[in-house]
Design an enzyme around this catalytic site. Structure first.
Site, PDB file in Angstrom:
ATOM      1  N   ALA A  43      12.313  19.797  28.316  1.00 11.28           N
ATOM      2  CA  ALA A  43      13.688  20.187  27.979  1.00 11.28           C
ATOM      3  C   ALA A  43      13.841  21.700  27.903  1.00 11.28           C
ATOM      4  CB  ALA A  43      14.071  19.567  26.637  1.00 11.28           C
ATOM      5  N   LYS A  44      12.725  22.400  27.694  1.00  7.43           N
ATOM      6  CA  LYS A  44      12.779  23.841  27.446  1.00  7.43           C
ATOM      7  C   LYS A  44      13.140  24.660  28.686  1.00  7.43           C
ATOM      8  CE  LYS A  44      11.392  23.530  23.100  1.00  7.43           C
ATOM      9  NZ  LYS A  44      12.199  23.974  21.962  1.00  7.43           N
ATOM     10  N   ASP A  45      13.082  24.047  29.881  1.00 11.14           N
ATOM     11  CA  ASP A  45      13.471  24.786  31.088  1.00 11.14           C
ATOM     12  C   ASP A  45      14.902  25.288  30.981  1.00 11.14           C
ATOM     13  OD1 ASP A  45      11.006  24.058  32.027  1.00 11.14           O
ATOM     14  OD2 ASP A  45      11.731  22.802  33.668  1.00 11.14           O
TER      15      ASP A  45
END
Length: 453
Positions: A43-45
């Site tokens: 999710a951090k992208d």
């Protein structure tokens, strides 16, 4: 032709997948937002790219600059992809509890990785918070991302993940559940969803050793709640500015063991290979099952990929060492199966006490059976030797037979664990297991404690 101009254009629009077996006891439709479909597998992208683009726009990040960030691994990967495409250098500061896979992946995409100790205060100069800030100050043309307090973290999820979930559920979502770390994911998604429908319930999943749940319920930052834990990616010993507690309806805490066990269940029962925080999120969802009604639509977010935990969560030896494997332990043989290859350490009646002490040090053990020509004649325990030393400083030069206690009881391989446990007491610290052919093994109280699930 349809193609992305670079890898960054593939971020987002991750699928929503119905869960079936792992949530069978939940009387509602449960959907997983599987963020491992992002190019950096987490999710951090989303927020990594947003933080970089916002810093470029206002001049904090200049051409040819160096990006510095403290990360549990996933944000680092997102930053690395953006750094490669946009031409920046990257230094990732990571705590030593994170998996080796995460560190290796970061190095593989060109990041310099600095490893810091986990079990220190946030203000300690060795902590990954402190090291990140120091490196940013010392590095020419450096920019410290600070995902914990950087508002672009929350904004990315408000602009992207929240709208995706709303559209994918056709606005029918009633509950959203996610593990909470920096707070950007839960706060950004919650802000968007509650603007669309204030009745949507937002639940955060916390871990034991973290301050979030108690702070949300009482407003008290309790330092007694802070201690080392194994679960990666969620929980904090600080209060990040990105955690908007006013948008969160409640927290539930999940143990390290349950997070690990349910991470493996997701893979085995759903065929979805995701990471540690996803297991925590599913266990948290199951703990909240009384909150849901049959017509509810519950969305749980799976943060990252299981590939980053192959050496830990998906490694049987690592799981067994921590007592996380659901092995059924019912007999004496189950207690010793993991160390059957180790020989039984013994001492003879006429050997000196110093010999027993030396063996305890060498093999890191606390109990040793004593033998003579006829078999087991007694036992020595480190606490007994300590008491003997207080009474007589020259005890090390005396023979074992003068200080030894009674021989340890001997049981068969098939003896129930309950019977073995009854034999271990204050006066008797171990039990011997008869392996046959005149071979024996030892069971200590630590073996009994380690078997408790």
């Amino acid at each position: 032709m349809q193609y992305a101009k670079n890898i960054l254009e593939t971020i987002g629009n991750t699928p929503l997948v119905k869960l079936n077996k792992v949530t069978a006891e939940v009387d509602a439709l449960v959907l997983a937002k599987v963020e491992t479909f992002n190019p950096g597998n987490s999710a951090k992208d989303r927020m990594a790219l947003k933080m970089i683009e916002d810093a470029e726009a206002d001049g904090r990040l200049k051409p040819g600059g160096t990006i510095i960030e403290g990360t549990s691994g996933n944000t680092g990967m997102g930053l690395a992809l953006a750094a490669i495409v946009k031409g920046y250098k990257l230094i990732c500061v990571i705590s030593d509890k994170q998996s080796k896979e995460k560190m290796d992946i970061l190095r593989a995409v060109g990041a310099k990785v600095v490893v810091c100790p986990t079990d220190v205060e946030p203000t300690d100069p060795r902590s990954y918070y402190s090291v990140s800030k120091r490196l940013a100050e010392e590095t020419p043309n450096g920019w410290y991302v600070n995902q914990y307090d950087n508002p672009s973290n929350t904004q990315a999820n408000y602009e992207q993940t929240g709208p995706e979930i709303w559209e994918q559920t056709d606005g029918k979502i009633t509950h959203f559940i996610v593990g909470v770390g920096t707070g950007g994911t839960i706060s950004g998604i919650a802000k968007y969803l509650k603007e669309k429908n204030p009745n949507i319930k937002i639940w955060g999943v916390d871990t034991y050793g973290s301050v979030f749940k108690k702070y949300h319920e009482t407003g008290i930052f309790d330092e007694n709640e802070i201690y080392s834990y194994i679960t990666e990616g969620i929980g904090e010993d600080i209060l990040p500015k990105n955690v908007d507690f006013s948008l969160i309806d409640g927290f539930t805490k999940v143990t390290d063991k349950d997070a690990a066990v349910y991470t493996r269940k997701i893979a085995l029962e759903e065929g979805i290979f995701v990471g540690n925080s996803s297991g925590a999120a599913i266990k948290g969802l199951l703990q909240l099952k009384d909150q849901f009604k049959p017509d509810d639509v519950v969305v749980v977010l799976f943060h990252d990929s299981g590939s980053r935990y192959v050496g830990k969560i998906f490694n049987d030896d690592w799981m067994r060492e921590r007592g996380f494997l659901e092995d059924e332990i019912t007999k004496a043989e189950d207690l010793i199966k993991d160390h059957l290859d180790k020989p039984l350490v013994v001492v003879r009646t006429e050997e000196l006490v110093s010999h027993a002490i030396e063996r305890m040090r060498k093999y890191k053990i606390s109990q040793i059976p004593v033998i003579d020509v006829n078999g087991f004649a007694g036992s020595v325990d480190e606490s007994d030797l300590f008491q003997a030393f207080i009474a007589d400083k020259d005890v090390a030069d005396r023979p074992i037979r003068e200080v030894m206690g009674k021989p340890y009881p001997v049981v068969k391989l098939g003896t129930p664990v309950e019977e073995v446990s009854k034999l271990i007491s204050k006066d008797n610290q171990a039990v011997l297991v008869d392996l046959g052919n005149n071979k024996y093994h030892i069971i200590t109280k630590h073996d009994i404690i380690n078997s408790i699930k």
